[in-house]
Design a protein around this motif. Structure first.
Motif, PDB file in Angstrom:
ATOM      1  N   GLN A   1      35.882  27.554  45.555  1.00 43.04           N
ATOM      2  CA  GLN A   1      36.914  27.348  46.419  1.00 43.04           C
ATOM      3  C   GLN A   1      38.373  28.181  46.327  1.00 43.04           C
ATOM      4  OE1 GLN A   1      36.653  24.202  49.263  1.00 43.04           O
ATOM      5  NE2 GLN A   1      34.638  24.851  48.139  1.00 43.04           N
ATOM      6  N   LEU A   2      38.372  28.004  45.299  1.00 46.56           N
ATOM      7  CA  LEU A   2      39.008  29.034  43.775  1.00 46.56           C
ATOM      8  C   LEU A   2      39.373  30.650  45.026  1.00 46.56           C
ATOM      9  CD1 LEU A   2      39.446  27.776  40.256  1.00 46.56           C
ATOM     10  CD2 LEU A   2      40.856  27.391  42.100  1.00 46.56           C
ATOM     11  N   LEU A   3      38.312  31.186  44.992  1.00 49.70           N
ATOM     12  CA  LEU A   3      37.651  32.527  45.647  1.00 49.70           C
ATOM     13  C   LEU A   3      37.780  32.472  47.017  1.00 49.70           C
ATOM     14  CD1 LEU A   3      34.102  32.970  43.971  1.00 49.70           C
ATOM     15  CD2 LEU A   3      35.852  33.824  43.285  1.00 49.70           C
ATOM     16  N   ALA A   4      38.079  31.346  47.850  1.00 53.51           N
ATOM     17  CA  ALA A   4      38.684  31.245  48.864  1.00 53.51           C
ATOM     18  C   ALA A   4      40.712  31.565  48.397  1.00 53.51           C
ATOM     19  CB  ALA A   4      38.528  30.103  50.262  1.00 53.51           C
ATOM     20  N   GLU A   5      40.917  31.276  47.945  1.00 51.69           N
ATOM     21  CA  GLU A   5      42.275  31.960  48.119  1.00 51.69           C
ATOM     22  C   GLU A   5      42.777  32.941  46.732  1.00 51.69           C
ATOM     23  OE1 GLU A   5      45.091  28.540  47.087  1.00 51.69           O
ATOM     24  OE2 GLU A   5      42.828  26.799  47.130  1.00 51.69           O
ATOM     25  N   LYS A   6      42.034  33.045  45.982  1.00 54.66           N
ATOM     26  CA  LYS A   6      42.234  34.289  45.033  1.00 54.66           C
ATOM     27  C   LYS A   6      40.844  35.746  44.508  1.00 54.66           C
ATOM     28  CE  LYS A   6      46.228  32.540  44.008  1.00 54.66           C
ATOM     29  NZ  LYS A   6      47.480  33.407  44.571  1.00 54.66           N
ATOM     30  N   PRO A   7      41.852  36.517  43.658  1.00 60.79           N
ATOM     31  CA  PRO A   7      40.298  37.500  44.492  1.00 60.79           C
ATOM     32  C   PRO A   7      39.155  37.478  42.896  1.00 60.79           C
ATOM     33  CG  PRO A   7      42.827  38.205  43.002  1.00 60.79           C
ATOM     34  CD  PRO A   7      43.001  37.492  43.242  1.00 60.79           C
ATOM     35  N   PRO A   8      38.388  37.220  42.996  1.00 57.04           N
ATOM     36  CA  PRO A   8      37.712  36.873  41.821  1.00 57.04           C
ATOM     37  C   PRO A   8      38.130  37.404  40.523  1.00 57.04           C
ATOM     38  CG  PRO A   8      35.870  38.162  43.525  1.00 57.04           C
ATOM     39  CD  PRO A   8      37.593  38.188  44.213  1.00 57.04           C
ATOM     40  N   GLU A   9      38.496  38.293  40.204  1.00 58.68           N
ATOM     41  CA  GLU A   9      38.607  38.807  38.691  1.00 58.68           C
ATOM     42  C   GLU A   9      39.858  37.734  37.736  1.00 58.68           C
ATOM     43  OE1 GLU A   9      39.150  40.364  41.354  1.00 58.68           O
ATOM     44  OE2 GLU A   9      37.679  42.382  40.541  1.00 58.68           O
ATOM     45  N   ALA A  10      40.882  37.296  38.999  1.00 63.21           N
ATOM     46  CA  ALA A  10      42.212  36.703  38.601  1.00 63.21           C
ATOM     47  C   ALA A  10      41.585  35.434  38.649  1.00 63.21           C
ATOM     48  CB  ALA A  10      43.309  36.532  39.742  1.00 63.21           C
ATOM     49  N   VAL A  11      40.673  34.631  39.200  1.00 64.29           N
ATOM     50  CA  VAL A  11      40.075  33.282  39.087  1.00 64.29           C
ATOM     51  C   VAL A  11      39.217  33.289  37.942  1.00 64.29           C
ATOM     52  CG1 VAL A  11      38.250  31.661  40.024  1.00 64.29           C
ATOM     53  CG2 VAL A  11      40.177  33.056  41.003  1.00 64.29           C
ATOM     54  N   VAL A  12      38.762  33.993  37.202  1.00 67.15           N
ATOM     55  CA  VAL A  12      37.646  33.854  36.428  1.00 67.15           C
ATOM     56  C   VAL A  12      38.510  33.774  34.936  1.00 67.15           C
ATOM     57  CG1 VAL A  12      35.858  34.909  34.618  1.00 67.15           C
ATOM     58  CG2 VAL A  12      35.330  35.590  37.057  1.00 67.15           C
ATOM     59  N   ALA A  13      39.526  35.049  34.969  1.00 66.19           N
ATOM     60  CA  ALA A  13      40.570  35.526  33.998  1.00 66.19           C
ATOM     61  C   ALA A  13      41.112  34.554  33.682  1.00 66.19           C
ATOM     62  CB  ALA A  13      41.238  36.909  33.924  1.00 66.19           C
ATOM     63  N   VAL A  14      40.953  33.598  34.131  1.00 68.27           N
ATOM     64  CA  VAL A  14      42.221  31.862  34.150  1.00 68.27           C
ATOM     65  C   VAL A  14      41.581  30.853  33.550  1.00 68.27           C
ATOM     66  CG1 VAL A  14      44.057  30.865  35.440  1.00 68.27           C
ATOM     67  CG2 VAL A  14      44.338  32.806  35.441  1.00 68.27           C
TER      68      VAL A  14
ATOM     69  N   LYS B   1      46.697  42.112  38.633  1.00 74.33           N
ATOM     70  CA  LYS B   1      45.991  41.119  39.876  1.00 74.33           C
ATOM     71  C   LYS B   1      45.925  39.889  39.806  1.00 74.33           C
ATOM     72  CE  LYS B   1      41.910  44.265  41.397  1.00 74.33           C
ATOM     73  NZ  LYS B   1      40.821  44.012  41.816  1.00 74.33           N
ATOM     74  N   LEU B   2      46.514  39.240  38.898  1.00 78.15           N
ATOM     75  CA  LEU B   2      47.071  38.043  38.743  1.00 78.15           C
ATOM     76  C   LEU B   2      48.293  37.682  39.552  1.00 78.15           C
ATOM     77  CD1 LEU B   2      46.098  36.023  36.948  1.00 78.15           C
ATOM     78  CD2 LEU B   2      46.967  36.586  34.598  1.00 78.15           C
ATOM     79  N   ASP B   3      48.454  37.685  40.424  1.00 79.83           N
ATOM     80  CA  ASP B   3      49.655  36.809  41.094  1.00 79.83           C
ATOM     81  C   ASP B   3      49.604  34.782  41.110  1.00 79.83           C
ATOM     82  OD1 ASP B   3      51.399  36.939  42.889  1.00 79.83           O
ATOM     83  OD2 ASP B   3      50.182  37.349  44.357  1.00 79.83           O
ATOM     84  N   TRP B   4      50.706  34.752  40.863  1.00 79.50           N
ATOM     85  CA  TRP B   4      51.119  33.358  39.998  1.00 79.50           C
ATOM     86  C   TRP B   4      51.384  33.154  41.421  1.00 79.50           C
ATOM     87  CZ3 TRP B   4      47.426  31.645  36.225  1.00 79.50           C
ATOM     88  CH2 TRP B   4      47.645  32.353  35.326  1.00 79.50           C
ATOM     89  N   THR B   5      51.875  33.510  42.387  1.00 81.48           N
ATOM     90  CA  THR B   5      51.972  33.302  43.681  1.00 81.48           C
ATOM     91  C   THR B   5      50.765  31.536  44.195  1.00 81.48           C
ATOM     92  OG1 THR B   5      53.204  34.813  43.952  1.00 81.48           O
ATOM     93  CG2 THR B   5      52.901  33.215  46.152  1.00 81.48           C
ATOM     94  N   ASN B   6      51.578  30.347  44.298  1.00 83.77           N
ATOM     95  CA  ASN B   6      50.968  29.672  45.302  1.00 83.77           C
ATOM     96  C   ASN B   6      49.600  29.642  44.349  1.00 83.77           C
ATOM     97  OD1 ASN B   6      53.278  29.041  46.941  1.00 83.77           O
ATOM     98  ND2 ASN B   6      51.344  30.443  48.650  1.00 83.77           N
ATOM     99  N   TRP B   7      48.998  29.488  43.181  1.00 81.90           N
ATOM    100  CA  TRP B   7      48.449  29.348  42.933  1.00 81.90           C
ATOM    101  C   TRP B   7      47.795  28.026  42.669  1.00 81.90           C
ATOM    102  CZ3 TRP B   7      45.104  33.562  40.592  1.00 81.90           C
ATOM    103  CH2 TRP B   7      44.574  32.892  39.659  1.00 81.90           C
ATOM    104  N   PRO B   8      45.985  28.035  42.723  1.00 85.81           N
ATOM    105  CA  PRO B   8      45.598  26.472  42.974  1.00 85.81           C
ATOM    106  C   PRO B   8      45.567  25.691  41.757  1.00 85.81           C
ATOM    107  CG  PRO B   8      43.932  27.721  43.718  1.00 85.81           C
ATOM    108  CD  PRO B   8      45.639  28.977  43.510  1.00 85.81           C
ATOM    109  N   VAL B   9      46.154  25.022  41.348  1.00 82.09           N
ATOM    110  CA  VAL B   9      46.401  24.650  39.359  1.00 82.09           C
ATOM    111  C   VAL B   9      45.350  23.673  39.581  1.00 82.09           C
ATOM    112  CG1 VAL B   9      47.248  23.464  37.564  1.00 82.09           C
ATOM    113  CG2 VAL B   9      48.754  25.039  39.343  1.00 82.09           C
ATOM    114  N   LYS B  10      45.185  22.471  40.726  1.00 80.08           N
ATOM    115  CA  LYS B  10      43.938  21.361  40.129  1.00 80.08           C
ATOM    116  C   LYS B  10      42.513  21.607  40.198  1.00 80.08           C
ATOM    117  CE  LYS B  10      47.464  17.631  42.219  1.00 80.08           C
ATOM    118  NZ  LYS B  10      47.173  16.700  43.619  1.00 80.08           N
ATOM    119  N   ASN B  11      42.030  23.211  40.945  1.00 84.81           N
ATOM    120  CA  ASN B  11      41.319  23.583  41.396  1.00 84.81           C
ATOM    121  C   ASN B  11      40.833  24.120  39.956  1.00 84.81           C
ATOM    122  OD1 ASN B  11      40.486  22.207  43.405  1.00 84.81           O
ATOM    123  ND2 ASN B  11      40.514  24.249  44.871  1.00 84.81           N
ATOM    124  N   THR B  12      42.440  24.722  38.832  1.00 87.16           N
ATOM    125  CA  THR B  12      41.926  25.586  37.864  1.00 87.16           C
ATOM    126  C   THR B  12      41.358  25.035  36.783  1.00 87.16           C
ATOM    127  OG1 THR B  12      43.445  27.420  39.236  1.00 87.16           O
ATOM    128  CG2 THR B  12      43.059  27.497  36.471  1.00 87.16           C
TER     129      THR B  12
END
Length: 294
Positions: free
Chosen positions: A169-182, A57-68
Motif C-alpha cells: 500500500q505504501l508503494l502505491a504512494e511513495k518510491p521503493p527506496e524511500a519506503v524501505v529507508a523510512v 528521493k525522500l519527500d515528506w509531502t503527504n507521507w502515509p504515517v499510519k501505514n509506515t
C-alpha cells in the motif's frame, strides 16, 4: 514482462536473505540471533537512509504515517517472534511454521481486506512450496512441539505477511527506496533496546564487522529494496510465496559451501520448493482474482 521482472526481483531478495544463515556461521560462538537481527535492521536502515538522502528521493509531502508505522512495527516484531520461536521449539519447527504460514496468511489477509481471491494455481504453488519446506527441515533435529514456540512462529508468519501487505500500500504512494529507508529506520529504533540486553563485544572482531556489513547491507538493505521493487508488480501473497526461495538458498549454500549433507527427503523438498516457485514465476500476475462482494 513487467510481472516477470518483478517476480525476479522478489526471488533475488529471497536469495540474499538465504545467505544470512551461512554468514552467521562465521560469527564468534555465543552471539544471540536476536542481536544479529537488530544489528542487520539498523545497518540496513542506515544504508538505505543514506542512499535516499544522497539521491534526494525522500519527500515528506503527504507521507502515509499510519501505514509506515504499521509496516515498521510489523518488521520489528517479526525479528523477536521468529528467533524466539526457533529458540523455544527448535530450528525445524520454528522455521517451517513461520515461513510456511506466511504465504497462507498473506493470501487470506489479501482476500479479507482487499477482496483479492487467491487462484487455484497460487494455492497449488504455495502448497508445493510449504510441503517442500517441511521436507527440507524434516529429520534435521528431534521435533519438539512447544505451544508457546508455535504461537510465536505463527506471530512471525503473520507479521511478515502484514509487513508485505502494508508495504504494498505504501508503494502505491511513495518510491521503493524511500519506503524501505523510512520503515527500516523506524524498525531499528524499536529494536534498539535489544542492543543493551545482550553482549556486543563480538562486533569489534573482524568476523563480526564483515558479517554485520553483509547481513545489513546486502541481505537486508539491498534485499528488501529488491523485494519492495518486486511488490510493485506482483500481488503481496505471490511475493510472500516467492520468498520461500530463502530456505531453498540456505539449504543449497549449506550443501555446496558449508559441506552439509541432505537426506533424500530434503532433496525432495528442494525439488518441490523449486517447482512451486517456478509455477509462480512463469505467470506471477495471474494469481489473484476479485472476490465477489456480498
Amino acid at each position: 514482462m513487467r510481472e516477470n521482472v518483478s517476480a525476479l526481483f522478489v526471488l533475488l531478495a529471497a536469495i540474499l536473505w538465504g545467505t544470512t544463515g551461512t554468514a552467521q556461521t562465521f560469527l564468534p560462538d555465543g552471539v544471540h540471533p536476536i542481536v544479529v537481527a537488530a544489528m542487520r535492521i539498523m545497518i540496513g536502515g542506515l544504508f538505505l537512509l543514506v542512499i535516499v538522502l544522497v539521491q534526494r528521493k525522500l519527500d515528506w509531502t503527504n507521507w502515509p504515517v499510519k501505514n509506515t508505522l504499521a509496516a515498521a512495527v510489523a518488521m520489528a516484531f517479526f525479528q523477536p517472534f521468529f528467533f524466539s520461536a526457533v529458540k523455544i521449539t527448535g530450528v525445524a519447527v520454528g522455521t517451517v511454521v513461520t515461513i510456511g504460514s506466511a504465504p497462507v496468511l498473506a493470501g487470506l489477509l489479501e482476500w479479507l481486506f482487499f477482496r483479492k481471491k487467491p487462484s487455484l494455481r497460487w494455492w497449488g504453488a504455495t502448497a508445493l512450496s510449504v510441503v517442500g519446506c517441511l521436507l527440507l527441515f524434516a529429520g534435521k533435529e528431534a521435533v519438539v512441539i512447544e505451544p508457546a514456540g508455535v504461537a510465536l512462529a505463527l506471530g512471525g508468519g503473520f507479521t511478515f505477511a502484514a509487513y508485505t501487505l502494508v508495504t504494498k500500500q505504501l508503494l502505491a504512494e511513495k518510491p521503493p527506496e524511500a519506503v524501505v529507508a523510512v520503515v527500516f529506520s523506524l524498525s531499528a529504533l524499536f529494536l534498539l533496546p535489544f542492543l543493551w540486553i545482550y553482549d556486543l563485544s563480538w562486533i569489534t572482531q573482524m568476523s563480526g564487522v564483515m558479517v554485520s556489513l553483509h547481513v545489513g547491507i546486502l541481505a537486508t538493505g539491498l534485499a528488501y529494496l529488491l523485494f519492495s521493487r518486486g511488490l510493485t508488480g506482483v500481488p503481496a501473497s505471490t511475493a510472500v510465496t516467492l520468498s520461500l526461495a530463502e530456505p531453498l538458498t540456505a539449504a543449497l549454500l549449506g550443501v555446496f559451501y558449508v559441506g552439509e549433507v541432505l537426506p533424500p527427503s530434503a532433496w525432495a523438498g528442494v525439488g518441490l520448493l523449486f517447482l512451486g516457485i517456478v509455477l509462480l514465476t512463469l505467470s506471477p500476475g495471474a494469481r489473484m482474482s476479485k472476490a465477489p462482494h456480498g
